[in-house]
Design a protein around this motif. Structure first.
Motif, PDB file in Angstrom:
ATOM      1  N   LEU A  85      32.417  13.517  18.077  1.00  0.00           N
ATOM      2  CA  LEU A  85      33.549  14.170  18.194  1.00  0.00           C
ATOM      3  C   LEU A  85      34.347  13.605  19.424  1.00  0.00           C
ATOM      4  N   TYR A  86      35.661  13.150  19.370  1.00  0.00           N
ATOM      5  CA  TYR A  86      36.437  12.583  20.228  1.00  0.00           C
ATOM      6  C   TYR A  86      37.365  13.695  20.464  1.00  0.00           C
ATOM      7  N   VAL A  87      37.449  14.289  21.712  1.00  0.00           N
ATOM      8  CA  VAL A  87      38.396  15.180  21.882  1.00  0.00           C
ATOM      9  C   VAL A  87      39.058  15.291  23.146  1.00  0.00           C
ATOM     10  N   ASN A  88      40.088  15.696  23.514  1.00  0.00           N
ATOM     11  CA  ASN A  88      40.618  15.740  24.727  1.00  0.00           C
ATOM     12  C   ASN A  88      40.317  17.018  25.588  1.00  0.00           C
ATOM     13  N   LEU A  89      39.489  16.667  26.431  1.00  0.00           N
ATOM     14  CA  LEU A  89      38.884  17.982  26.995  1.00  0.00           C
ATOM     15  C   LEU A  89      39.810  18.837  27.993  1.00  0.00           C
ATOM     16  N   SER A  90      40.783  17.784  28.535  1.00  0.00           N
ATOM     17  CA  SER A  90      41.736  18.474  29.399  1.00  0.00           C
ATOM     18  C   SER A  90      42.795  19.297  28.661  1.00  0.00           C
ATOM     19  N   ARG A  91      42.479  19.521  27.545  1.00  0.00           N
ATOM     20  CA  ARG A  91      43.539  20.273  26.588  1.00  0.00           C
ATOM     21  C   ARG A  91      43.020  21.363  25.777  1.00  0.00           C
ATOM     22  N   ILE A  92      43.875  22.375  25.865  1.00  0.00           N
ATOM     23  CA  ILE A  92      43.361  23.390  25.046  1.00  0.00           C
ATOM     24  C   ILE A  92      43.741  23.228  23.547  1.00  0.00           C
ATOM     25  N   PRO A  93      43.035  23.116  22.529  1.00  0.00           N
ATOM     26  CA  PRO A  93      43.230  22.985  21.241  1.00  0.00           C
ATOM     27  C   PRO A  93      44.205  24.207  20.708  1.00  0.00           C
ATOM     28  N   THR A  94      45.152  24.128  20.136  1.00  0.00           N
ATOM     29  CA  THR A  94      46.271  25.201  19.576  1.00  0.00           C
ATOM     30  C   THR A  94      46.582  24.850  18.008  1.00  0.00           C
ATOM     31  N   LEU A  95      46.249  23.679  17.657  1.00  0.00           N
ATOM     32  CA  LEU A  95      46.753  23.300  16.443  1.00  0.00           C
ATOM     33  C   LEU A  95      46.338  24.181  15.064  1.00  0.00           C
ATOM     34  N   LEU A  96      47.053  24.975  14.575  1.00  0.00           N
ATOM     35  CA  LEU A  96      46.776  25.785  13.630  1.00  0.00           C
ATOM     36  C   LEU A  96      47.756  25.588  12.382  1.00  0.00           C
ATOM     37  N   PRO A  97      47.233  25.921  11.298  1.00  0.00           N
ATOM     38  CA  PRO A  97      48.139  25.697  10.027  1.00  0.00           C
ATOM     39  C   PRO A  97      49.007  26.840   9.960  1.00  0.00           C
ATOM     40  N   SER A  98      50.173  26.543   9.194  1.00  0.00           N
ATOM     41  CA  SER A  98      51.280  27.295   9.243  1.00  0.00           C
ATOM     42  C   SER A  98      50.935  28.569   8.395  1.00  0.00           C
ATOM     43  N   GLN A  99      51.863  29.655   8.128  1.00  0.00           N
ATOM     44  CA  GLN A  99      52.093  30.627   7.102  1.00  0.00           C
ATOM     45  C   GLN A  99      50.501  31.277   7.192  1.00  0.00           C
ATOM     46  N   ARG A 100      50.196  32.020   8.412  1.00  0.00           N
ATOM     47  CA  ARG A 100      49.085  32.767   8.251  1.00  0.00           C
ATOM     48  C   ARG A 100      49.582  34.366   8.841  1.00  0.00           C
ATOM     49  N   SER A 101      48.538  35.025   8.322  1.00  0.00           N
ATOM     50  CA  SER A 101      48.826  36.747   8.713  1.00  0.00           C
ATOM     51  C   SER A 101      48.386  36.552  10.254  1.00  0.00           C
ATOM     52  N   GLU A 102      48.725  37.817  10.735  1.00  0.00           N
ATOM     53  CA  GLU A 102      48.210  37.979  12.154  1.00  0.00           C
ATOM     54  C   GLU A 102      46.763  37.963  12.321  1.00  0.00           C
ATOM     55  N   GLU A 103      46.301  38.707  11.426  1.00  0.00           N
ATOM     56  CA  GLU A 103      44.866  38.843  11.407  1.00  0.00           C
ATOM     57  C   GLU A 103      44.103  37.465  11.372  1.00  0.00           C
TER      58      GLU A 103
END
Ligand SMILES: Nc1ncnc2c1ncn2[C@@H]1O[C@H](COP(=O)(O)OP(=O)(O)OP(=O)(O)O)[C@@H](O)[C@H]1O
Ligand SMILES: [Mg+2]
Length: 871
Positions: free
Chosen positions: A621-639
């Motif tokens: 798993l290569y990830v940028n440890l200096s960034r908080i991931p926030t990539l989420l799919p669109s069209q989601r309910s609040e829950e």
């Protein structure tokens, strides 16, 4: 004959290939029986043909399709609806003495329809409905009542063993498969939770072969159904798939008349087919409803599909209360490799599975997978150079070996630039799908002050031999490949001979860390469609046979990637999640995740594509440890958004942790405790954890600042006021305050404090103050009673520094804005920065000098118009 320019033979071969038969098989058939389609078909399916009759039939003008239907139906119907001759009914006294379990098991083998045989008593065993290796109907003669020949269990186990050997080439069932079969034999619902690649499919395939009734399998992806049908055909089992991706409209009616032993169907279609399925249950009998990848049922799972939730209709409609001819509710079997405890509960509840549902829980642990996490910015070509160097080198060595062996470098060179070439080939039919339905619609992590990530330009993209157009550059999370997204050329599969060199024979080698990776393909998973193309292009340019795969690429391209990947013609597939579930290729050696996955379930599911042959395989798993991931799919309910953030947070913690065995963390996530302390393969086990540190001083400072701010705000606005919360400083402000107040920490990195806050949160010393939202990392820290006690105590705080903490202490040009400012004083840093600025402005200048847009395209005309308006 075929090679001599015989037009009719060529025509027949073409027809056979159209039907899905292999070229060499078609040629062989024509050579043996002559250029007659029916006889060639009979030869392929039955392995023989009366040559004289074949010649005779060639001269008869019999409609081709009828001939085909006759062959198929007579072959398959023979065994799907076992005739009286093929059964033996026993009303003998010996059977009366059998146990109730026996009665239940016997009931399994009865056809559901009230047939004439039922009047004679209980059937001990239906004829085994199988196709022979040559595709010919073969009915195994029923055996005597089990109680006469020594035990029911022995009886069915022997029978299963025969089926296993004959169709799949396996010597025995795995114990969880046996348990699942036992549950089915006693009419119980069953939930199977077993690791990826463990062999869950057999749990629902064997009942079809054992009972002669039909098994209906609900599956989420057409590509998955397609793969499984192809495999079954190879193993001599008739199967088909239904759904909007099924191009042949006659397959559905054939399936509903009981022609196929196993019917794969997508959830939307099964909801539509309830009435025909009821008729099928009455006429032929439905042995089982199997719901594969059942985590899709749950809103708490990583791959929720609303239609899966409506599958409770299966229990409602196929129960004894609804269908009077049933003796018991048609059992349900639900299967998945990635369900956490809440997801499991949700599955049983939402499918209305019975209270006696048997839960088969096997280990999620995959002993041959070596997991590791590496820090990478994952966004620029410079990262690719660093991260894919070894991969490129590995395949270059493989190429050199091949060239040496074949002595013909051209053969191999032809294959390079695969991804670009393939896309170009498909550009005409791809254009539309690329430009439609793409919304750049995702949350970006706000790059914060300390993030020094330089964003990359598109130069890597445009400088290649094969330019990719701007239509490829959408940046959205991939939609999972729904049934409609994938069409296949055929959906009907009739059993073919089982090849002697079965690729499904599993190696049972347990690898050790000294073992090195064997040759084999790689799958690179990336979060966005844009990256699939970028990386595939990059790898192709470096001589790797790589291809991109995401749901919006032309279907013909996706088909080809699937095909070539399975035929070992591709070395790397760079894909979004669309290339995940169900990919069952035995020799995948590496799974690279290049960017944050959306959840640990998705991560483990995708990693599970590796090493299905049991041999050592790598999952990095290569990830940028200096960034908080926030990539989420669109069209989601609040829950759903909250849940998505919770899952991202688990992923984030998994990557940051570097003191607990990776496999241990992963299986624990699914509620399992690894019996061994360590897997001995992952980066933590091999490299060891970092040096433990006493963080008491920093923890006390942090807690003191949090406490002071918290108390201060409460004192001004009152404890329960809403204003209180809004006024509270967030994590970043708290770190700034620490830097200001404590000189020793004035140049400290926010990342380091972020890691410390996580450790304090895990210990229960602080909590998230924002109850309305879920954050991947704590955002509004609040002290807890335990934290305040710790502040007063003399207790030490010994902890392993986490990934972000270690990263922040690694040598880097500057760690804060103040350092960045100071950096200008250093002549070397100044020179580098000025160089970069020059480079950027040069690129800007070059962009403005681009040739005018092509007036034949909409984009060109639009940009010309815009340029006019500007002037
Ligand atoms: N009893 C067995 N003995 C040996 N090999 C087996 C046995 N059962 C299944 N297999 C092999 O295991 C491999 C994986 O099977 P299958 O696709 O059913 O896995 P799965 O558990 O459904 O995985 P996933 O969760 O990824 O869908 C197949 O290639 C199959 O040939
Ligand atoms: Mg499966």
């Amino acid at each position: 004959m075929v090679g001599n320019g015989d037009v009719s033979a060529d025509h027949v071969i073409a027809e056979l290939i159209d039907m899905g038969f292999a070229f060499d098989k078609a040629v062989k058939a024509i050579e043996v029986v002559g250029p007659c389609l029916d006889d060639a078909l009979e030869f392929i399916l039955n392995g023989s043909c009366d040559r004289a009759r074949a010649l005779d039939c060639c001269s008869t003008a019999r409609p081709r399709t009828l001939g085909l239907r006759r062959l198929k139906q007579s072959n398959i119907r023979d065994h799907v609806c076992p005739s009286d001759k093929k059964k033996r009914s026993l009303s003998c006294g010996s059977c009366d003495a059998s146990s109730s379990k026996l009665m239940k098991i016997q009931a399994r083998f009865e056809p559901a329809a009230k047939s004439s045989q039922q009047e004679f008593g209980v059937h001990v065993q239906a004829a085994e409905p199988v196709l022979t290796l040559q595709g010919k109907t073969n009915v195994v003669q029923p055996k005597l009542c089990s109680s006469q020949c020594g035990g029911v269990e022995l009886e069915w186990e022997q029978k299963v063993s025969g089926i296993l050997q004959k169709h799949f080439g396996f010597s025995s069932l795995k114990s969880f498969q046996k348990e699942a079969l036992e549950a089915w034999l006693t009419n119980r619902d069953c939930l199977v939770l077993a690791a990826t690649g463990s062999g869950k499919s057999l749990c629902f395939q064997i009942p079809a072969l054992l009972s002669g009734k039909i098994v209906v399998v609900i599956s989420p992806l057409i590509s998955l159904m397609h793969d499984q049908c192809l495999k079954l055909a190879k193993h001599g089992v008739s199967a088909c798939f239904l759904g909007s991706g099924q191009p042949d409209s006659s397959v559905e009616s054939k399936a509903m008349s009981g022609i196929y032993s196993i019917v794969y169907v997508c959830p939307e279609t099964v909801l539509r087919l309830i009435e025909p399925l009821k008729r099928l249950a009455e006429s032929h009998g439905i042995a089982l409803f199997a719901i594969d990848e059942v985590h899709c049922v749950s809103k708490w799972g990583h791959d929720f599909r609303p239609d899966y939730r409506r599958l409770s209709v299966l229990r409602e409609n196929f129960s004894t209360s609804k269908l009077k001819f049933l003796k018991f509710d048609i059992p349900l079997i639900a299967l998945t490799a990635t369900a956490t405890i809440p997801v499991r509960e949700d599955i049983v509840k939402s499918l209305h599975m019975s209270n006696e549902t048997k839960i088969i829980l096997t280990s999620f642990f995959r002993p041959n997978l070596q997991f590791s996490v590496k820090h990478s910015r994952t966004s620029s070509v410079s990262s690719y150079e660093k991260d894919f160097r070894v991969l490129i080198e590995t395949y270059a060595v493989e190429r050199r070996v091949k060239i040496k062996k074949s002595g013909c470098p051209n053969d191999i060179d032809e294959d390079s630039h695969f991804s670009s070439r393939s896309l170009d080939d498909n550009s005409s039919d791809g254009e539309e799908s690329f430009s439609s339905g793409m919304n750049p619609d995702y949350d970006h992590d706000g790059a914060d002050a300390n993030d020094i990530d330089s964003t990359d330009d598109d130069s890597a993209f445009s400088c290649g031999k094969n330019k990719l157009t701007v239509e490829f550059l959408e940046d959205e999370l991939d939609n999972t490949l729904y049934v409609d997204d994938f069409d296949v050329s055929c959906g009907e599969f009739i059993g073919n001979p089982l090849s002697a060199s079965s690729e499904f024979c599993q190696a049972s080698v347990i690898p050790c860390k000294e073992a090195s990776l064997e040759q084999g393909p790689t799958i690179v998973y990336v979060p966005t469609r844009k990256e699939t193309l970028k990386i595939a292009e990059y790898l192709s340019r470096h001589g790797v046979r790589a291809a991109a795969y995401h749901a919006k690429l032309p279907k013909s391209h996706l088909r080809r990637v699937h095909d070539e990947f399975h035929r070992n013609q591709l070395q790397v597939v760079v894909a979004t999640i669309a290339f995940g579930m169900g990919i069952d290729k035995s020799n995948v050696r590496r799974i690279i995740h290049y960017g944050w996955p959306q959840s640990l379930e998705a991560y483990y599911q995708e990693a599970g594509r590796a090493g299905r042959d049991g041999k050592l395989s790598d999952c990095t798993l290569y990830v940028n440890l200096s960034r908080i991931p926030t990539l989420l799919p669109s069209q989601r309910s609040e829950e759903q958004t909250k849940q998505a953030y919770r899952m991202l947070s688990d992923c984030f913690r998994y990557a940051m942790n570097n003191s607990v065995c990776r496999s241990r963390t992963l299986v624990k996530y699914f509620g399992e405790e690894l019996t061994n302390e360590r897997c001995h393969l992952c980066d933590v086990c091999v490299g060891g954890p970092p040096k433990i540190q006493n963080l008491k001083e920093e923890a006390a400072i942090f807690l003191r600042v949090v406490k002071a701010e918290y108390m201060g705000v409460n004192a001004v606005y009152g404890e329960s006021s809403k204003r209180n919360f809004l006024e509270r400083p967030n994590f970043k402000t708290l770190v700034s305050k620490i830097r200001q107040r404590f000189h020793k920490y004035s140049a400290s990195d926010r990342l380091w404090w972020q890691g410390l806050a996580r450790i304090l949160e895990d210990k229960g010393y602080i909590r998230e103050g924002d109850d309305d939202k879920v954050h991947v990392c704590i955002k509004y820290p609040e002290p807890t009673e335990l934290g305040l006690k710790f502040l007063q105590s003399v207790e030490t705080l010994d902890a392993y520094p986490e990934g972000d903490m270690l990263l922040s202490t690694e040598k880097k040009p500057y760690s804060s804005f103040s350092d960045w400012g100071r950096g200008w004083a250093d002549p070397e840093i100044r020179r580098q920065r000025l160089q970069r600025t020059k480079c950027r402005s040069w690129k800007r200048k070059m962009r403005s000098k681009r040739p005018p847009r092509d007036s034949n395209t909409v984009r060109g005309r639009l940009s010309a118009k815009l340029a006019k308006v500007k002037h």
